[in-house]
Design a protein around this motif. Structure first.
Motif, PDB file in Angstrom:
ATOM      1  N   GLU A 252      -9.617  -2.870  -1.587  1.00 38.66           N
ATOM      2  CA  GLU A 252      -9.134  -1.965  -2.646  1.00 38.66           C
ATOM      3  C   GLU A 252      -8.332  -0.814  -2.033  1.00 38.66           C
ATOM      4  O   GLU A 252      -7.280  -0.424  -2.549  1.00 38.66           O
ATOM      5  CB  GLU A 252     -10.326  -1.409  -3.434  1.00 38.66           C
ATOM      6  N   ASN A 253      -8.813  -0.290  -0.904  1.00 39.04           N
ATOM      7  CA  ASN A 253      -8.092   0.784  -0.220  1.00 39.04           C
ATOM      8  C   ASN A 253      -6.742   0.309   0.310  1.00 39.04           C
ATOM      9  O   ASN A 253      -5.750   1.053   0.283  1.00 39.04           O
ATOM     10  CB  ASN A 253      -8.940   1.329   0.937  1.00 39.04           C
ATOM     11  N   LEU A 254      -6.702  -0.927   0.799  1.00 43.92           N
ATOM     12  CA  LEU A 254      -5.435  -1.488   1.276  1.00 43.92           C
ATOM     13  C   LEU A 254      -4.445  -1.658   0.128  1.00 43.92           C
ATOM     14  O   LEU A 254      -3.239  -1.444   0.286  1.00 43.92           O
ATOM     15  CB  LEU A 254      -5.693  -2.827   1.973  1.00 43.92           C
ATOM     16  N   LEU A 257      -2.875   1.582  -0.615  1.00 48.74           N
ATOM     17  CA  LEU A 257      -1.860   1.897   0.380  1.00 48.74           C
ATOM     18  C   LEU A 257      -0.557   1.159   0.107  1.00 48.74           C
ATOM     19  O   LEU A 257       0.534   1.703   0.296  1.00 48.74           O
ATOM     20  CB  LEU A 257      -2.363   1.538   1.776  1.00 48.74           C
ATOM     21  N   LYS A 258      -0.670  -0.104  -0.301  1.00 43.38           N
ATOM     22  CA  LYS A 258       0.539  -0.885  -0.601  1.00 43.38           C
ATOM     23  C   LYS A 258       1.398  -0.167  -1.626  1.00 43.38           C
ATOM     24  O   LYS A 258       2.637  -0.142  -1.521  1.00 43.38           O
ATOM     25  CB  LYS A 258       0.148  -2.276  -1.127  1.00 43.38           C
ATOM     26  N   GLU A 259       0.752   0.427  -2.615  1.00 49.99           N
ATOM     27  CA  GLU A 259       1.499   1.147  -3.658  1.00 49.99           C
ATOM     28  C   GLU A 259       2.180   2.386  -3.087  1.00 49.99           C
ATOM     29  O   GLU A 259       3.346   2.664  -3.382  1.00 49.99           O
ATOM     30  CB  GLU A 259       0.539   1.540  -4.786  1.00 49.99           C
ATOM     31  N   LYS A 260       1.479   3.108  -2.237  1.00 44.71           N
ATOM     32  CA  LYS A 260       2.054   4.332  -1.666  1.00 44.71           C
ATOM     33  C   LYS A 260       3.146   4.017  -0.640  1.00 44.71           C
ATOM     34  O   LYS A 260       4.034   4.819  -0.398  1.00 44.71           O
ATOM     35  CB  LYS A 260       0.947   5.176  -1.015  1.00 44.71           C
ATOM     36  N   VAL A 271      -0.495  -2.704   6.902  1.00 42.44           N
ATOM     37  CA  VAL A 271      -1.405  -3.181   5.841  1.00 42.44           C
ATOM     38  C   VAL A 271      -1.524  -4.698   5.893  1.00 42.44           C
ATOM     39  O   VAL A 271      -2.629  -5.256   5.803  1.00 42.44           O
ATOM     40  CB  VAL A 271      -0.899  -2.724   4.454  1.00 42.44           C
ATOM     41  N   GLU A 272      -0.389  -5.375   6.073  1.00 46.88           N
ATOM     42  CA  GLU A 272      -0.386  -6.844   6.139  1.00 46.88           C
ATOM     43  C   GLU A 272      -1.235  -7.352   7.314  1.00 46.88           C
ATOM     44  O   GLU A 272      -2.032  -8.284   7.160  1.00 46.88           O
ATOM     45  CB  GLU A 272       1.060  -7.327   6.287  1.00 46.88           C
ATOM     46  N   PHE A 293     -12.811  -0.805   6.763  1.00 46.19           N
ATOM     47  CA  PHE A 293     -11.467  -0.255   6.931  1.00 46.19           C
ATOM     48  C   PHE A 293     -11.586   1.264   6.864  1.00 46.19           C
ATOM     49  O   PHE A 293     -11.923   1.831   5.835  1.00 46.19           O
ATOM     50  CB  PHE A 293     -10.541  -0.778   5.837  1.00 46.19           C
ATOM     51  N   ASP A 294     -11.324   1.919   7.978  1.00 48.59           N
ATOM     52  CA  ASP A 294     -11.439   3.374   8.075  1.00 48.59           C
ATOM     53  C   ASP A 294     -10.048   3.954   8.282  1.00 48.59           C
ATOM     54  O   ASP A 294      -9.527   4.000   9.398  1.00 48.59           O
ATOM     55  CB  ASP A 294     -12.356   3.734   9.248  1.00 48.59           C
ATOM     56  N   ILE A 295      -9.445   4.400   7.193  1.00 49.21           N
ATOM     57  CA  ILE A 295      -8.050   4.849   7.230  1.00 49.21           C
ATOM     58  C   ILE A 295      -7.874   6.108   8.078  1.00 49.21           C
ATOM     59  O   ILE A 295      -6.770   6.412   8.528  1.00 49.21           O
ATOM     60  CB  ILE A 295      -7.530   5.088   5.785  1.00 49.21           C
ATOM     61  N   THR A 296      -8.956   6.836   8.320  1.00 55.23           N
ATOM     62  CA  THR A 296      -8.852   8.056   9.129  1.00 55.23           C
ATOM     63  C   THR A 296      -9.091   7.788  10.613  1.00 55.23           C
ATOM     64  O   THR A 296      -8.977   8.704  11.436  1.00 55.23           O
ATOM     65  CB  THR A 296      -9.867   9.117   8.651  1.00 55.23           C
TER      66      THR A 296
END
Length: 456
Positions: A252-254, A257-260, A271-272, A293-296
């Protein structure tokens, strides 16, 4: 002078050494099961090999070695050289007259140097593992030492994302066998580059990642403060505020990100790649709770270019006990292009502390002597040594108490040393071809024939 240890170093008792070997043996077995071959490199490298590979903060933690030429200089010259050395302490080390060697900071850069020097002789993809000490001029604290061991596994010569998937398996298999419950945090440096582009701070990428990497230590407010101190605008920080409010669903977080990242090529590529690694790992049976998935997650080393990993123990407060990532350009700094690489590291010292805290070491992790033979003196001592030799030939540890001392003293020695059995081979036993031994754990004593004893 009262003896003392240098800060950030330790002595290891026999129990500690045995337990460390227990961890190493499990890791080494799995490294080889996954196709990795051993390698060792020198404890110190040319300073130029190490500097500029770890970022500004990492470079400050490199242990520099004072040139031997200073010690060999005449007194007047030596005084001047040492004065120059003192002045250089607060500046980048560029004067080769002071230092041109350093203790290795990690195992990855020396490995990249090795590959660059030997790439014509290696078969690619080249998979190596390395278990050796490294040194960092860090501030010692719990789980952080100035001398510590890394246990690394790296693959060079392949861009395939299946390598990332396989390294996730290596992590989970190893920690499962060590009985340490872990969570693998994963991110991608391309995503971090995409975030910098999204926030309009591409020129501040390193400042951004260095600050973000400290989130678990200084919290959101601390990271925001550091970003401002690094001249990143409040407007850019506001655009990145969503980083601190991620859901527990990696996919869901990925998607968010795709949208942003619409139109953001490097961000979408990250992301891919991450989506592939997570999806394929789940297909292989990895529990989504074990792979986050830890975006930070930034890992403040400049050489990472793709996936980055950090492993944390679920049941102990210890920070990371493993980490790594992809470094597709590292050998280029040594003049050799187009050798992509990826590697992970197990932090032996922190793993040890976690296992000790959680009481996870099995009894067999201690290398205790099986039999101590009581020394009666005279002919019995000679017969005891003959029997000890036969036990050792069978791979059974045994020793003779060196002096013909009182039984109580020999008994106390066995107890303190954790020896399992005390053996009595006195005059009667020698005469009757028997052996009397006492199990010190159970408190049971029995007499058996010599043949039965050797075959038990």
């Amino acid at each position: 002078m009262k003896p003392s240890l240098a800060k950030g170093t330790r002595d290891f008792t026999s129990l500690e050494v045995s337990r460390r070997k227990y961890i190493i043996n499990i890791l080494q077995k799995n490294f080889e099961l996954f196709g990795f071959q051993p390698l060792e490199t020198p404890s110190f490298e040319n300073l130029s090999t190490l500097t500029g590979k770890y970022g500004e903060e990492g470079d400050r933690l490199i242990f520099k070695i004072l040139n031997s030429s200073i010690n060999e200089a005449k007194e007047d010259k030596k005084t001047q050289m040492l004065t120059d050395f003192q002045k250089a302490l607060d500046k980048p080390f560029s004067a080769e007259s002071l230092t041109d060697k350093a203790l290795r900071y990690d195992l990855t850069v020396p490995f990249a140097r090795f590959v660059a020097m030997n790439h014509g002789k290696l078969t690619f993809p080249y998979k190596r593992y390395q278990i050796q000490p490294v040194w960092r001029a860090d501030r010692p604290q719990k789980g952080r030492f100035r001398e510590f061991y890394q246990c690394d596994a790296d693959v060079v010569g392949s861009e395939s994302l299946w390598q990332e998937v396989d390294l996730v398996q290596l992590y989970l298999k190893s920690f499962t066998e060590l009985k340490v419950s872990v969570t693998i945090h994963i991110n991608n440096r391309k995503i971090l580059s995409g975030l910098a582009e999204y926030a309009g701070i591409t020129d501040k990428l390193i400042d951004f990642t260095v600050a973000l990497d400290k989130l678990d230590k200084i919290g959101k407010d601390g990271v925001v403060k550091e970003l401002l101190e690094r001249n990143i605008s409040q407007e850019s920080i506001d655009k990145l505020d969503f980083l601190f409010n991620q859901s527990n669903d990696a996919l869901e977080n990925l998607l968010q990100l795709k949208e942003k990242f619409a139109g953001n090529e490097i961000g979408l590529k990250g992301v891919e790649e991450l989506e592939f690694v997570i999806t394929q790992s789940l297909n292989l049976g990895v529990n989504i709770q074990n792979l986050v998935f830890d975006i930070t997650l930034a890992r403040g080393l400049d050489y990472y270019t793709g996936a980055i990993f950090e492993v944390k123990a679920d049941e102990a407060q210890m920070g990371s006990i493993g980490g790594g990532g992809r470094y597709d350009n590292l050998t280029e700094v040594f003049g050799v292009k187009n050798i992509p690489g990826i590697g992970i590291s197990f932090g032996l010292d922190r793993i040890y502390l976690v296992m000790e805290e959680l009481n996870l070491f099995p009894e067999e992790a201690a290398s205790n002597v099986e039999y101590l033979f009581v020394n009666f003196g005279g002919e019995e001592t000679s017969e005891a040594l003959k029997l000890i030799i036969k036990l050792r030939e069978k791979g059974i540890s045994a020793e003779l108490y060196p002096e013909s001392a009182k039984i109580n003293k020999q008994f106390t020695y066995a107890e303190k040393k954790g020896i399992k059995n005390l053996v009595f081979l006195g005059e009667e036993e020698v005469k009757n071809n028997t052996v009397t031994f006492k199990n010190l754990e159970a408190g049971e004593q029995k007499t058996v024939s010599l043949e039965e004893f050797l075959n038990s």
